[in-house]
Design a protein around this motif. Structure first.
Motif, short mmCIF file in Angstrom:
data_model
loop_
_atom_site.label_atom_id
_atom_site.label_comp_id
_atom_site.label_asym_id
_atom_site.label_seq_id
_atom_site.Cartn_x
_atom_site.Cartn_y
_atom_site.Cartn_z
N LEU A 192 1.27 -1.20 0.40
CA LEU A 192 -0.23 -0.24 0.18
C LEU A 192 1.03 1.57 -0.01
CD1 LEU A 192 -2.85 1.25 -0.03
CD2 LEU A 192 -2.91 1.10 2.30
N GLU A 193 2.12 1.20 0.99
CA GLU A 193 2.95 2.58 1.24
C GLU A 193 3.17 2.39 -0.43
OE1 GLU A 193 5.96 2.20 4.03
OE2 GLU A 193 6.58 3.51 2.82
N TYR A 194 3.98 1.79 -1.57
CA TYR A 194 4.23 1.64 -2.50
C TYR A 194 3.40 2.55 -3.44
CZ TYR A 194 5.24 -0.31 -7.76
OH TYR A 194 5.56 -0.66 -8.60
N THR A 195 1.88 1.64 -3.72
CA THR A 195 0.76 2.27 -4.02
C THR A 195 0.49 3.79 -4.29
OG1 THR A 195 -0.13 -0.13 -4.21
CG2 THR A 195 -1.46 1.80 -4.88
N LYS A 196 0.83 4.29 -3.09
CA LYS A 196 0.71 5.80 -3.32
C LYS A 196 1.64 6.51 -3.58
CE LYS A 196 -1.52 5.18 1.76
NZ LYS A 196 -1.66 5.47 3.06
N VAL A 197 2.70 5.76 -2.56
CA VAL A 197 3.74 6.83 -3.20
C VAL A 197 3.94 6.91 -5.27
CG1 VAL A 197 6.34 7.04 -4.18
CG2 VAL A 197 5.65 6.30 -2.32
N VAL A 198 3.13 5.84 -6.31
CA VAL A 198 2.71 5.80 -7.57
C VAL A 198 1.51 6.27 -7.58
CG1 VAL A 198 2.78 4.58 -9.74
CG2 VAL A 198 3.98 3.96 -7.92
N VAL A 199 0.53 5.91 -7.28
CA VAL A 199 -0.82 7.14 -7.72
C VAL A 199 -0.52 8.72 -7.21
CG1 VAL A 199 -2.74 6.70 -6.48
CG2 VAL A 199 -2.05 5.24 -7.33
N ASP A 200 -0.28 9.14 -6.49
CA ASP A 200 -0.17 10.56 -5.95
C ASP A 200 0.90 11.16 -7.36
OD1 ASP A 200 -1.03 9.70 -4.02
OD2 ASP A 200 0.27 10.41 -2.29
N ALA A 201 1.62 10.48 -7.53
CA ALA A 201 3.36 10.71 -8.58
C ALA A 201 2.08 10.85 -9.78
CB ALA A 201 3.83 10.40 -8.77
N LEU A 202 0.91 9.91 -10.31
CA LEU A 202 0.73 9.50 -11.92
C LEU A 202 -0.58 9.80 -12.09
CD1 LEU A 202 3.71 6.49 -12.52
CD2 LEU A 202 3.87 9.20 -13.01
N SER A 203 -1.32 9.53 -11.42
CA SER A 203 -2.97 9.40 -11.13
C SER A 203 -3.65 11.05 -12.53
CB SER A 203 -3.33 8.77 -10.18
OG SER A 203 -3.85 9.98 -9.09
N ASP A 204 -2.92 11.92 -11.89
CA ASP A 204 -3.15 13.24 -12.62
C ASP A 204 -3.09 13.13 -14.12
OD1 ASP A 204 -0.08 13.35 -12.72
OD2 ASP A 204 -0.60 14.95 -13.04
N ARG A 205 -2.60 11.90 -15.04
CA ARG A 205 -2.42 12.10 -16.05
C ARG A 205 -2.33 10.42 -16.31
NH1 ARG A 205 3.95 12.84 -15.63
NH2 ARG A 205 2.93 12.79 -13.23
N VAL A 206 -2.66 9.18 -15.26
CA VAL A 206 -3.00 8.02 -16.19
C VAL A 206 -4.52 7.56 -15.50
CG1 VAL A 206 -2.19 5.06 -15.00
CG2 VAL A 206 -0.26 7.58 -15.38
N SER A 207 -4.71 6.75 -16.25
CA SER A 207 -6.73 6.28 -15.58
C SER A 207 -6.07 4.71 -15.39
CB SER A 207 -7.26 6.62 -17.18
OG SER A 207 -7.26 8.13 -17.51
N TYR A 208 -5.42 4.51 -16.38
CA TYR A 208 -5.70 2.66 -16.57
C TYR A 208 -4.43 2.12 -15.19
CZ TYR A 208 -8.58 2.38 -19.96
OH TYR A 208 -9.86 2.62 -21.00
N TRP A 209 -4.92 1.25 -14.40
CA TRP A 209 -3.85 0.60 -13.32
C TRP A 209 -4.71 -0.92 -13.02
CZ3 TRP A 209 -0.54 3.52 -11.22
CH2 TRP A 209 -1.05 5.68 -11.16
N ILE A 210 -3.45 -1.67 -13.22
CA ILE A 210 -3.48 -3.05 -13.12
C ILE A 210 -2.72 -2.95 -11.28
CG2 ILE A 210 -2.87 -5.18 -13.61
CD1 ILE A 210 -3.20 -4.14 -16.10
N THR A 211 -2.74 -3.73 -10.24
CA THR A 211 -1.77 -4.02 -9.37
C THR A 211 -1.03 -5.17 -9.58
OG1 THR A 211 -4.33 -5.96 -9.49
CG2 THR A 211 -4.28 -3.15 -7.78
N ILE A 212 -1.43 -6.27 -9.88
CA ILE A 212 -0.27 -7.41 -9.37
C ILE A 212 -0.92 -8.10 -10.84
CG2 ILE A 212 0.07 -9.01 -8.65
CD1 ILE A 212 -0.74 -7.87 -6.15
N ASN A 213 0.37 -8.56 -11.71
CA ASN A 213 0.37 -9.57 -12.54
C ASN A 213 0.79 -10.66 -12.01
OD1 ASN A 213 1.09 -9.81 -15.67
ND2 ASN A 213 3.17 -11.29 -14.85
N GLU A 214 -0.49 -11.59 -13.22
CA GLU A 214 -0.15 -13.02 -12.85
C GLU A 214 0.17 -13.93 -11.37
OE1 GLU A 214 1.84 -15.08 -16.14
OE2 GLU A 214 0.91 -14.05 -17.27
N PRO A 215 -0.57 -12.97 -10.52
CA PRO A 215 -0.17 -13.55 -8.97
C PRO A 215 -0.42 -15.28 -8.66
CG PRO A 215 -2.58 -13.42 -9.25
CD PRO A 215 -1.73 -12.49 -10.75
N GLN A 216 -0.62 -15.76 -9.81
CA GLN A 216 -0.43 -17.21 -10.23
C GLN A 216 1.03 -17.85 -10.40
OE1 GLN A 216 -2.72 -15.66 -12.01
NE2 GLN A 216 -4.37 -17.57 -11.79
#
Ligand code: GCO
Length: 448
Positions: free
Chosen positions: A141-165
């Motif tokens: 969550l801490e990592y997510t916050k840093v990324v979202v706070d910095a880039l979500s003014d320009r990014v709309s599409y988000w994928i959380t985790i790739n292939e948890p399998q």
């Protein structure tokens, strides 16, 4: 009917597979940086230390996307480029790299699609127990916050985790991906629940805090089965195989990862098998895990029959069409899997990866004639279109991959790109399939 007018055509990559610059500008180390080159787990002990050197070729690579006519680009962020120790101090230079990439994409008319996590786990957090540690979802969550706070003014599409399998199954059960560990089911269930909770906390944070209205997804893979004929029984059997938990094979199943998130419960088969070993979530945790998503993102390459690769079966008999990595050609999977997912989870489907490895080289005329890839993509996309014709809501298709790159345990032996990469010189050459894909995009798949 075909693909809708807003259908999103793009390409996909992942940070460790293309970026290189593994220790530059303040980046911290991740499990792949540390474990890939030792222990004989990877073909020729190769690593992603340089890979496609995308970190230094970013603008050139975005120009290639533009040349291909792609409308979107799915890329992942290297957690330790942003937070070198996984948590704590932010590395502004790392953040700037992604901010510049987003700007470059947007100024070229390409929609950025961010994958927060594609398997490159911070070594500093791994040393604290990684996904086994109860704190791991808070770290994520801490990592997510840093990324979202910095880039979500320009990014709309988000994928959380790739292939948890693959994260859990390949990395911690069968030990073919970094950190190459083999754990018992009890531990795997703890790690898995922390991964699911990490997804939930990230999705919840994005939903509540993104500056641009977000479209949130997740990118599981899984054992999609296809019916042996078109009888109702065969279709039902394929559906059941697709969603089966398969006992101790649960890390590789679909329902273990998707039922909690989309249906708000663990699959009954998992609870029947493992009982109290399955960690329980609190009501607050379930609430974030069930954060409504906008699409069912998924990576699909081939259908499985629940048998081991190489064993005799309809799919794996000797001489069957196969790609260079040994995966069978089963184009109908792009019809059946979206259909099954749509029926069970009720979300529009987004193919976040599909493509093939082949044995490409630059011909004497300076071009790359990868006719096999054109045929592969043609066959698969036709089936995907058939799903649209049958009423399955489809949002887009991200071809794997923009360019040849580091294929995990296969090192550099498998070329998946629409663009050929000559690794010693880092010269890029668009393959014939790239020009073919460009035409498909221009006509929105009408001529498939
Ligand atoms: C995967 C991946 C990619 C692979 C691709 C081909 O999720 O397995 O997301 O990293 O390179 O699938 O194997």
């Amino acid at each position: 009917m075909g693909f809708g007018k807003d259908f999103i055509w793009g390409t996909a990559t992942a940070s460790y597979q293309i970026e290189g610059a593994y220790n530059e500008d303040g980046k911290g180390l991740n499990c792949w940086d540390v474990y890939a080159g030792i222990g004989g787990n990877i073909k020729f002990n190769e690593t992603g230390a340089v890979a496609c050197d995308h970190y230094h070729h970013m603008k050139e690579d975005v120009a290639l996307m533009k040349e291909l006519g792609t409308k979107a680009y799915r890329f992942s962020i290297s957690w330790t480029r942003i937070l070198p120790d996984g948590t704590g101090k932010v590395n502004e230079k790392g953040l700037k790299f992604y901010s510049d990439l987003v700007d470059e994409l947007i100024s070229n008319g390409i929609e950025p699609m961010i994958t927060l996590y594609h398997w490159d786990y911070p070594i500093a957090l791994h040393d604290k127990g990684g996904w086994l540690n109860k704190e791991s979802s808070e770290w994520f969550l801490e990592y997510t916050k840093v990324v979202v706070d910095a880039l979500s003014d320009r990014v709309s599409y988000w994928i959380t985790i790739n292939e948890p399998q693959c994260e859990l199954g390949c990395g911690y059960q069968v030990g073919v991906h970094a950190p190459f560990e083999k754990h018992i089911p009890r531990d795997l269930l703890i790690m898995g629940s922390n991964i699911i909770l990490s997804h939930g906390k990230a999705a919840d944070y994005i939903r509540k805090n993104a500056k641009k209205t977000p479209k949130i997804g997740y990118a599981p893979i899984g054992p999609c089965a296809i019916p042996s004929d078109d009888t109702a029984e065969a279709i039902e059997e394929a559906r059941q195989k697709t969603f089966a938990v398969n006992g101790e094979g649960f890390p590789f199943s679909i329902s273990y990862w998707s039922d909690p998130i989309f249906l708000g419960e663990y699959p009954k088969e998992l609870l029947d098998t493992f009982g109290d070993l399955v960690p329980k979530f609190t009501d607050e945790e379930w609430a974030v895990i069930k954060t409504p998503l906008d699409f069912y993102g998924t990576n699909i390459y081939y259908a499985q029959e629940g048998r081991k690769e190489g064993e005799y079966s309809d799919i794996y008999f000797q001489g069957k069409m196969m790609t260079n990595i040994g995966w069978p050609l089963t184009p109908e999977v792009l019809y059946w899997a979206p259909k099954f997912y749509y029926e069970r989870y009720g979300k529009p489907v987004f193919i976040t990866e599909n493509g093939m490895a082949s044995h490409d080289w630059v011909s004497l005329d300076g071009k790359v004639h990868d006719t096999y890839r054109i045929d592969y993509l043609n066959r698969y996309l036709r089936e995907y279109k058939r799903a649209a014709d049958d009423g399955v809501e489809l949002l887009g298709y991200m071809q794997w991959s923009l360019m040849d790159n580091y294929e995990w345990s296969h090192g550099y032996t498998q070329r998946f790109g629409l663009v050929y990469v000559d690794y010693p010189t880092q010269k890029r050459t668009i393959k014939d399939s790239g020009y073919w894909y460009k035409k498909v995009i221009e006509t929105n798949g009408e001529e498939l």
